[in-house]
Design a protein around this motif. Structure first.
Motif, PDB file in Angstrom:
ATOM      1  N   PRO A 161      25.617  45.079   7.541  1.00 22.92           N
ATOM      2  CA  PRO A 161      26.908  44.275   8.054  1.00 22.92           C
ATOM      3  C   PRO A 161      28.135  44.788   7.975  1.00 22.92           C
ATOM      4  CG  PRO A 161      26.073  43.311   5.829  1.00 22.92           C
ATOM      5  CD  PRO A 161      25.323  44.595   6.281  1.00 22.92           C
ATOM      6  N   ARG A 162      28.496  45.874   8.000  1.00 24.29           N
ATOM      7  CA  ARG A 162      29.817  46.442   7.863  1.00 24.29           C
ATOM      8  C   ARG A 162      30.293  46.208   9.102  1.00 24.29           C
ATOM      9  NH1 ARG A 162      29.161  52.516   5.356  1.00 24.29           N
ATOM     10  NH2 ARG A 162      28.096  52.074   3.408  1.00 24.29           N
ATOM     11  N   PRO A 163      31.645  45.615   9.155  1.00 21.24           N
ATOM     12  CA  PRO A 163      32.381  45.456  10.268  1.00 21.24           C
ATOM     13  C   PRO A 163      32.802  46.801  11.255  1.00 21.24           C
ATOM     14  CG  PRO A 163      33.853  45.706   8.203  1.00 21.24           C
ATOM     15  CD  PRO A 163      32.631  45.751   7.838  1.00 21.24           C
ATOM     16  N   THR A 164      32.521  46.605  12.425  1.00 20.28           N
ATOM     17  CA  THR A 164      32.971  47.501  13.326  1.00 20.28           C
ATOM     18  C   THR A 164      33.853  46.936  14.363  1.00 20.28           C
ATOM     19  OG1 THR A 164      31.256  46.996  15.159  1.00 20.28           O
ATOM     20  CG2 THR A 164      30.699  48.434  13.190  1.00 20.28           C
ATOM     21  N   ALA A 165      34.335  47.635  15.450  1.00 18.52           N
ATOM     22  CA  ALA A 165      35.083  47.395  16.634  1.00 18.52           C
ATOM     23  C   ALA A 165      33.912  46.718  17.633  1.00 18.52           C
ATOM     24  CB  ALA A 165      35.663  48.709  17.263  1.00 18.52           C
ATOM     25  N   ALA A 166      34.604  45.772  18.413  1.00 20.10           N
ATOM     26  CA  ALA A 166      33.580  45.212  19.279  1.00 20.10           C
ATOM     27  C   ALA A 166      32.936  46.188  20.154  1.00 20.10           C
ATOM     28  CB  ALA A 166      34.467  44.251  20.316  1.00 20.10           C
ATOM     29  N   GLN A 167      31.544  45.947  20.457  1.00 18.20           N
ATOM     30  CA  GLN A 167      30.734  46.853  21.456  1.00 18.20           C
ATOM     31  C   GLN A 167      30.471  46.156  22.592  1.00 18.20           C
ATOM     32  OE1 GLN A 167      28.373  49.461  18.891  1.00 18.20           O
ATOM     33  NE2 GLN A 167      29.074  48.534  16.981  1.00 18.20           N
ATOM     34  N   LEU A 168      30.279  46.746  23.595  1.00 13.24           N
ATOM     35  CA  LEU A 168      30.165  46.535  24.918  1.00 13.24           C
ATOM     36  C   LEU A 168      29.121  47.147  25.621  1.00 13.24           C
ATOM     37  CD1 LEU A 168      33.589  45.362  26.653  1.00 13.24           C
ATOM     38  CD2 LEU A 168      32.047  43.775  25.292  1.00 13.24           C
ATOM     39  N   VAL A 169      28.390  46.770  26.371  1.00 16.37           N
ATOM     40  CA  VAL A 169      27.071  47.708  27.092  1.00 16.37           C
ATOM     41  C   VAL A 169      27.901  48.030  28.378  1.00 16.37           C
ATOM     42  CG1 VAL A 169      25.062  47.848  28.105  1.00 16.37           C
ATOM     43  CG2 VAL A 169      25.278  46.705  25.767  1.00 16.37           C
ATOM     44  N   ARG A 364      33.812  46.247  36.280  1.00 17.35           N
ATOM     45  CA  ARG A 364      33.173  44.983  35.245  1.00 17.35           C
ATOM     46  C   ARG A 364      33.581  45.476  33.682  1.00 17.35           C
ATOM     47  NH1 ARG A 364      27.055  44.051  35.180  1.00 17.35           N
ATOM     48  NH2 ARG A 364      27.008  45.828  33.826  1.00 17.35           N
ATOM     49  N   ALA A 365      33.500  46.806  33.413  1.00 19.56           N
ATOM     50  CA  ALA A 365      33.790  47.387  32.040  1.00 19.56           C
ATOM     51  C   ALA A 365      35.364  46.998  31.553  1.00 19.56           C
ATOM     52  CB  ALA A 365      33.534  48.875  31.806  1.00 19.56           C
ATOM     53  N   PHE A 366      36.091  47.266  32.672  1.00 25.75           N
ATOM     54  CA  PHE A 366      37.586  47.051  32.516  1.00 25.75           C
ATOM     55  C   PHE A 366      37.824  45.988  32.126  1.00 25.75           C
ATOM     56  CE2 PHE A 366      37.999  51.555  33.357  1.00 25.75           C
ATOM     57  CZ  PHE A 366      38.666  52.063  32.450  1.00 25.75           C
ATOM     58  N   ARG A 367      37.451  44.706  33.064  1.00 27.51           N
ATOM     59  CA  ARG A 367      37.507  43.261  32.941  1.00 27.51           C
ATOM     60  C   ARG A 367      37.080  42.805  31.648  1.00 27.51           C
ATOM     61  NH1 ARG A 367      35.442  43.351  38.436  1.00 27.51           N
ATOM     62  NH2 ARG A 367      33.433  42.359  37.236  1.00 27.51           N
ATOM     63  N   GLU A 368      35.856  43.108  31.293  1.00 24.26           N
ATOM     64  CA  GLU A 368      35.408  42.674  30.024  1.00 24.26           C
ATOM     65  C   GLU A 368      36.204  43.259  28.875  1.00 24.26           C
ATOM     66  OE1 GLU A 368      31.409  43.685  29.941  1.00 24.26           O
ATOM     67  OE2 GLU A 368      30.986  41.911  31.264  1.00 24.26           O
ATOM     68  N   SER A 369      36.638  44.492  28.930  1.00 23.00           N
ATOM     69  CA  SER A 369      37.509  45.204  27.773  1.00 23.00           C
ATOM     70  C   SER A 369      38.887  44.627  27.563  1.00 23.00           C
ATOM     71  CB  SER A 369      37.578  46.741  28.238  1.00 23.00           C
ATOM     72  OG  SER A 369      36.383  47.296  28.111  1.00 23.00           O
ATOM     73  N   PRO A 371      40.347  41.839  27.014  1.00 24.57           N
ATOM     74  CA  PRO A 371      40.767  41.090  25.728  1.00 24.57           C
ATOM     75  C   PRO A 371      41.019  42.181  24.487  1.00 24.57           C
ATOM     76  CG  PRO A 371      39.211  40.053  27.000  1.00 24.57           C
ATOM     77  CD  PRO A 371      39.362  41.321  27.419  1.00 24.57           C
ATOM     78  N   TYR A 372      40.145  43.226  24.347  1.00 21.91           N
ATOM     79  CA  TYR A 372      40.326  43.750  23.233  1.00 21.91           C
ATOM     80  C   TYR A 372      41.227  45.073  23.241  1.00 21.91           C
ATOM     81  CZ  TYR A 372      35.675  41.813  23.020  1.00 21.91           C
ATOM     82  OH  TYR A 372      34.501  40.740  22.962  1.00 21.91           O
ATOM     83  N   LEU A 373      42.094  45.059  24.548  1.00 22.73           N
ATOM     84  CA  LEU A 373      42.968  46.113  24.557  1.00 22.73           C
ATOM     85  C   LEU A 373      44.362  45.848  24.675  1.00 22.73           C
ATOM     86  CD1 LEU A 373      40.643  48.341  26.977  1.00 22.73           C
ATOM     87  CD2 LEU A 373      40.967  48.575  24.415  1.00 22.73           C
ATOM     88  N   ARG A 374      44.709  44.533  24.567  1.00 22.68           N
ATOM     89  CA  ARG A 374      45.937  43.926  24.636  1.00 22.68           C
ATOM     90  C   ARG A 374      46.830  44.443  23.568  1.00 22.68           C
ATOM     91  NH1 ARG A 374      43.640  38.369  26.455  1.00 22.68           N
ATOM     92  NH2 ARG A 374      43.468  38.860  28.717  1.00 22.68           N
TER      93      ARG A 374
END
Length: 374
Positions: A161-169, A364-369, A371-374
């Motif tokens: 359960p160690r925390p990581t950055a958000a992960q997207l496929v 799609r990857a950049f749209r979903e990304s 919120p995490y890159l602001r």
């Protein structure tokens, strides 16, 4: 943006470069050879969509070349100025990204996991180091892109359960928009195809063992192999021993992807008979050859190794077989001797392949990304 990667021949990072050139004000693309003797390190700097500068450095010495890749990446980025985002094509180059972010040369870092595997090296010391680097990269990056969900699951098995950055496929794609598929009547109805690095784990030896049985049912069957690799001499020996050399065209390595696509669209089926191995890279990857087959309208005969295998079968775009020459032969014969079945599978393959165009996937990857890159 900065994109940094290790290369063998080509790969998703190069497609990302092509996608970003017309969409960024400044882009720095950096590539280092994956293997010793694999070519130089180089960089391409673009300004307003136009190539402004190229840089090149000879390959580093064995044993220190990866450290040199990190140093060279940092040097080239620092020389070029400050950037909003860096996308690192592996966990090692993400280490350069972490340093560049700390020193203010980039604002955000994405780790693009293209070829993660839990047991990368046979040497346990090297493997522990590899895991430690990957653990640090996934914890400290702003975001992680994985080519399959299996990579994130493997990391959870490793780290709990160690925390990581958000992960997207962000799956592997193809240049489906430029491929001109042939109508069924114009393609060879008896031509099988394989494209990729010729390694034992790719399983072509089972296809060669299956060919005599296929030939008895489909006398005109032939096999096109596009690629090179250390297992090629053994494949040729096996073909001679099985008496099927005349049915196989060894087309060799082709650098021009458009030529590969041109040759594949004239075939009937694509092959991906991976040797089953619980620690195989292919169990966690999203093999580019499969997306290429689909984009060319080829149904795929494959073993249940890559994560996408069951989706292909569910969509009618492929057949899962055991790693067994008799079962492989049976699946090939069933499709090649039934024009309606083959045509239906070709339509399903083309429809599924259309979902994996690079422009569509990266947009799609950049749209979903975002919120995490602001």
């Amino acid at each position: 943006m900065v994109v940094a990667t290790h290369y063998y021949a080509t790969g998703p990072a190069f497609d990302l470069e092509e996608f970003l050139v017309p969409r960024t004000r400044r882009l720095l693309f950096i590539a280092h050879p994956l293997y010793a003797g694999g070519g130089p390190s180089y960089a391409r700097r673009y300004e307003e969509g136009k190539l402004a500068q190229t840089l090149e450095a000879p390959a580093g010495l064995r044993g220190v070349r990866f450290a040199r890749d990190l140093a060279l990446t940092v040097r080239w980025v620092r020389r070029a100025g400050a950037y909003d985002l860096m996308i690192a094509g592996d966990n090692l180059l993400a280490m350069a990204g972490l340093w560049l972010r700390r020193t203010g040369r980039i604002r955000r870092l994405v780790l693009y996991s293209i070829d993660y595997v839990p047991r990368r090296f046979a040497n346990p010391v090297l493997n522990r180091a590899y895991r430690a680097v990957d653990r640090l990269a996934t914890r400290r990056a702003n975001l992680v892109w994985n080519v399959s969900a299996a990579i994130e699951a493997a990391r959870r098995d490793r780290d709990g359960p160690r925390p990581t950055a958000a992960q997207l496929v962000v799956p592997v794609g193809s240049n489906v928009e430029r491929i001109r598929r042939l109508p069924p009547a114009a393609a060879s109805p008896d031509r099988l195809a394989f494209v990729g690095n010729v390694l034992e784990k790719q399983g072509l030896q089972a296809v060669i063992a299956a060919l005599p049985a296929v030939r008895r049912a489909v006398p005109a069957v032939s096999l096109l192999i596009l690629g090179d690799g250390p297992f090629l001499p053994e494949l040729k020996r096996l073909a001679d021993a099985a008496g099927v050399s005349q049915q196989i065209e060894f087309g060799g390595y082709i650098a021009d992807h458009r030529e590969i696509e041109r040759r594949l669209v004239g075939c009937a089926l694509g092959l991906a008979p991976y040797v089953p191995d619980t620690e195989s890279f292919s169990r966690f990857a999203d093999p580019g050859k499969i997306k290429l087959y689909l984009a060319c309208g080829l149904p795929v005969i494959l073993t249940d190794v890559p994560p996408i295998a069951r989706l292909l079968e569910q969509k009618g775009a492929g057949r899962i077989v055991a790693y067994d020459s008799a079962e492989i032969a049976g699946a090939i014969i069933e499709l090649l001797t039934s024009a309606p079945q083959l045509e239906k599978a070709r339509a399903a393959a083309a429809a599924l392949g259309a979902e994996y165009g690079w422009d569509r996937l990266f947009a799609r990857a950049f749209r979903e990304s975002a919120p995490y890159l602001r």
